[in-house]
Design a protein around this motif. Structure first.
Motif, PDB file in Angstrom:
ATOM      1  N   PHE A 180     167.647  53.721  72.089  1.00  0.00           N
ATOM      2  CA  PHE A 180     168.689  52.687  72.063  1.00  0.00           C
ATOM      3  C   PHE A 180     168.064  51.333  72.308  1.00  0.00           C
ATOM      4  O   PHE A 180     168.383  50.346  71.643  1.00  0.00           O
ATOM      5  CB  PHE A 180     169.751  52.954  73.142  1.00  0.00           C
ATOM      6  CG  PHE A 180     170.817  53.911  72.724  1.00  0.00           C
ATOM      7  CD1 PHE A 180     171.237  53.955  71.406  1.00  0.00           C
ATOM      8  CD2 PHE A 180     171.413  54.753  73.645  1.00  0.00           C
ATOM      9  CE1 PHE A 180     172.231  54.834  71.010  1.00  0.00           C
ATOM     10  CE2 PHE A 180     172.404  55.640  73.257  1.00  0.00           C
ATOM     11  CZ  PHE A 180     172.809  55.686  71.945  1.00  0.00           C
ATOM     12  N   GLY A 181     167.147  51.301  73.278  1.00  0.00           N
ATOM     13  CA  GLY A 181     166.458  50.062  73.608  1.00  0.00           C
ATOM     14  C   GLY A 181     165.706  49.519  72.405  1.00  0.00           C
ATOM     15  O   GLY A 181     165.826  48.339  72.052  1.00  0.00           O
ATOM     16  N   SER A 182     164.951  50.404  71.740  1.00  0.00           N
ATOM     17  CA  SER A 182     164.176  49.981  70.574  1.00  0.00           C
ATOM     18  C   SER A 182     165.083  49.464  69.466  1.00  0.00           C
ATOM     19  O   SER A 182     164.812  48.438  68.851  1.00  0.00           O
ATOM     20  CB  SER A 182     163.381  51.156  69.997  1.00  0.00           C
ATOM     21  OG  SER A 182     162.400  51.531  70.877  1.00  0.00           O
ATOM     22  N   ALA A 183     166.171  50.215  69.229  1.00  0.00           N
ATOM     23  CA  ALA A 183     167.067  49.849  68.151  1.00  0.00           C
ATOM     24  C   ALA A 183     167.681  48.477  68.419  1.00  0.00           C
ATOM     25  O   ALA A 183     167.711  47.616  67.525  1.00  0.00           O
ATOM     26  CB  ALA A 183     168.156  50.899  67.984  1.00  0.00           C
ATOM     27  N   SER A 184     168.132  48.249  69.690  1.00  0.00           N
ATOM     28  CA  SER A 184     168.713  46.936  69.988  1.00  0.00           C
ATOM     29  C   SER A 184     167.656  45.860  69.814  1.00  0.00           C
ATOM     30  O   SER A 184     167.934  44.773  69.289  1.00  0.00           O
ATOM     31  CB  SER A 184     169.249  46.857  71.414  1.00  0.00           C
ATOM     32  OG  SER A 184     169.657  48.077  71.872  1.00  0.00           O
ATOM     33  N   GLY A 185     166.416  46.171  70.244  1.00  0.00           N
ATOM     34  CA  GLY A 185     165.317  45.221  70.106  1.00  0.00           C
ATOM     35  C   GLY A 185     165.112  44.835  68.652  1.00  0.00           C
ATOM     36  O   GLY A 185     164.892  43.665  68.330  1.00  0.00           O
TER      37      GLY A 185
END
Lengths: 338, 331
Positions: free
Chosen positions: A158-163
């Motif tokens: 999720f973190g990567s995707a938001s990034g």
């Protein structure tokens, strides 16, 4: 622990005395006790700016380090921090959409008139919305998935995707918006006062309640999930409590002050090393204390005593914090302490 | 009141995992009665479902068919917090309880009993100390768990389970990766606990010799077969213990209590005092050397000599190795 509280008070005083205008500490104590200060301008600086900022530092320090402690114990992973569930990336995404996505729709957020209207509230609200969105997604996942390690990986994803979405927005964003977002992402403790501070305190307080109530379960978690279950700990409800608590704490801290690096991962380790214990009944208050002290000192340093310039808080926490932790790790064996 | 002799009973229990509509059955029709205050060892090859069985007993996994009763109640219906006061475990999971001292780790066993913040009462502390004394780990109490040896750690884990003070303690391979002395110590310790502390203990183990020596009852789990339960001595005398060894090449030697390769007769051409000829024979078997018809070996003690006679000459060897070398060259 008492020494810690005394230190916290000292750091609090030092923090509010330092800035572009230096206010002597004896004067501060007078002021805090209700007496009039030598200069009327000091009073304004103190009560409108410095004290709210110091209180913010304390609250954010507590929020981030307590979230980090919970994550590290729950996932039994020394690298876990408040950001692993992607909650603050969610906040970042919210703010990025607000600042940069807004200009795509023709609202130039960075223009001063709009900034005045939307101001810090816009950032707080959009950050909170982003954090809440990721929190909801994580809760849905947690509901479906039983394995904690999977949860950890999905959080990172999720973190990567938001990034990635933030990167796309930055790529197409205009220069002023980008600068505004970059400054937000460096973190800032200032600018929060009045109602905002009240809201932050209330969220922080609510977020901390489940931690206190579950200190015993976290101690049992030191032995891993299966042992904890055999000792009557309900892993499912502990997981929910952990997601909600870190979501509230880290999410609000990020929405209000930007993603402040380092505190969440490092402070619990510092607490373990200083107090030489694994007992969460000590680690919890210890992390909260160290986290607040650390942020107060960092903020004091960021004022660059004697100058009017202020460095972003993230620069200080990482620049001074990282060597400190490396030194501690080299001096003591981190892996045996975890 | 016959039922009270047993702490845990199961009638035709099937265990396995359920995933959606499909289920994977691992063990079926297990019928067992765990005796109170006795040491029971569960034996069986890897992958037969021993760990699944334990999870089912602990109520962490529902049984597919039948139900396991703790006392008079099915484990599934007992509240997790209450069950934690009744059953404690020592698992194979590696733990990393950083910075905890032995006494703190053992105190964690009191978790189901303490108040919301986990404060130990005087009684709790007494139980923790007793648990450490019973496992002979009291002298380690201030040491950090991360500094313990594997053997010490295992004893401390048993102390923790003991401090949890349930009537039943389940241990999953507590003697795996321990040296021989520690294996004996741990199993004898468990036996003492059943007798002195009035606990019922179920141990999963692969150490057949030690299990036979220490257990009151053996449970043998074999793929597809019902659980075989009985006193170790009875299982040996009836030959049922061979169920553990499905392979044709191995058999259980009821004289020594050891597992041996099946065909091991001493050829008539080897003569001499007992233990020496047996070891010589073992060496020959290992190297798959069979003596030709005209060869005979005569062993004499003090000084040790192996006289290998053939029609045309005699070779004298001083060690088994020399015999092997000679036969490998000239057989």
């Amino acid at each position: 622990m008492i020494i810690g509280v005394v230190l916290l008070l000292v750091f609090f005083l030092v923090n509010i005395s330092i800035g572009s205008v230096y206010i002597p500490i004896p004067q501060l104590i007078h002021g805090l006790l209700g007496a009039d200060l030598d200069k009327a301008s000091w009073e304004t600086i103190l009560f409108l700016y410095r004290i709210p900022k110091a209180i913010t530092a304390v609250l954010v320090g507590i929020s981030l380090s307590v979230s980090g402690l919970q994550m590290q114990t729950f996932f039994r992973n020394p690298l876990a921090g408040p950001y692993v569930l992607g909650i603050s990336s969610g906040a970042g995404l919210g703010v990025a959409i607000m600042i940069m996505g807004g200009s795509a729709l023709g609202i130039t957020f960075s223009s001063s008139s709009n900034y005045m209207t939307w101001g810090i509230w816009g950032i707080i609200i959009s950050g909170s919305l982003g954090a809440i969105l990721v929190l909801l997604l994580m809760s849905l996942t947690a509901w479906k998935i039983k394995d904690s390690m999977t949860l950890l990986i999905i959080g990172l994803m999720f973190g990567s995707a938001s990034g990635a979405v933030v990167s796309v927005l930055s790529y197409f964003g205009n220069a002023e918006d980008l600068k505004l977002f970059t400054i937000w992402s460096m973190g800032s403790l200032g600018g929060i006062s009045g109602t905002q501070l009240e809201i932050l305190s209330i969220i922080c307080f609510i977020g901390i309640i489940p931690v206190i109530a579950l200190l015993k379960s976290y101690n049992a978690m030191l032995m891993g999930e299966r042992y904890a279950t055999s000792m009557g700990v309900n892993i499912k409800s502990l997981r929910w409590a952990m997601i909600l608590s870190t979501g509230l704490l880290a999410g609000s801290a990020t929405a209000f002050c930007g993603p402040i690096a380092f505190i969440g991962i490092a402070v619990p380790h510092l607490a373990r090393m200083i107090f030489r214990t694994g007992d969460h009944r000590i680690l919890f208050p210890a992390s909260a204390l160290i986290g607040s002290c650390f942020l107060l000192i960092s903020d004091a340093i960021s004022q660059i005593p004697g100058s009017a310039e202020t460095l972003p808080i993230n620069v200080i926490t990482s620049l001074f914090g990282a060597p400190l932790v490396i030194w501690l790790i080299l001096k003591r064996n981190l892996s045996s302490e975890f | 009141m016959v039922k009270d002799k047993y702490i845990l009973t199961g009638q035709n229990v099937s265990i396995g995992y359920k995933k959606g509509k499909s289920s994977k059955k691992i063990g079926a029709s297990l019928t067992f009665k765990l005796q109170k205050e006795k040491l029971t060892c569960l034996l069986g090859p890897n992958g037969v479902g021993k760990s699944t069985f334990i999870k089912t007993i602990m109520g962490q996994l529902p049984s597919l068919e039948g139900s396991i009763n703790f006392g008079h109640l099915p484990v599934q219906e007992i509240d997790a917090k209450l069950l934690a006061k009744k059953i404690s475990v020592v698992l194979t999971d590696r733990i990393s309880p950083g910075n905890l001292s032995v006494a703190q780790l053992v105190s964690l066993g009191r978790t189901p009993f303490t108040n919301w913040i986990g404060k130990l009462t005087l009684e709790d502390k007494e139980i923790v100390n007793e648990a450490m004394k019973a496992t002979k780990t009291y002298y380690l109490k201030d040491q950090l768990v991360s500094e313990l040896s594997d053997g010490q750690l295992q004893k401390v884990m048993i102390a923790r389970a003991l401090a949890q003070d349930g009537d039943l303690i389940i241990l999953d391979e507590p003697t795996a990766h321990l040296d021989l002395v520690n294996r004996y110590e741990i199993m004898h310790l468990l036996r003492e606990v059943t007798q002195n502390k009035h606990k019922s203990i179920l141990v999963i183990t692969h150490d057949l010799d030690i299990a036979i020596e220490t257990a009151d009852e053996l449970w043998i789990m074999q793929c597809g077969d019902p659980l075989l339960c009985g006193t170790p001595e009875d299982l040996i005398l009836s030959g049922k213990i061979n169920k553990l060894l499905p392979s044709e090449e191995l058999s259980f030697d009821s004289n020594t209590g050891k597992i041996r390769p099946k065909s091991f007769p001493l050829p008539p051409s080897i003569k001499g005092p007992q233990p020496i000829t047996q070891w010589l024979n073992l060496a020959l078997q290992k190297n798959s050397i069979s003596l030709s018809e005209e060869t005979s070996i005569h062993v004499t003690e003090a000084p040790l000599t192996f006289e290998i006679s053939r029609p045309n000459f005699v070779f004298k060897a001083q060690s088994v190795q020399e015999v092997l070398q000679f036969l490998q060259k000239n057989n």
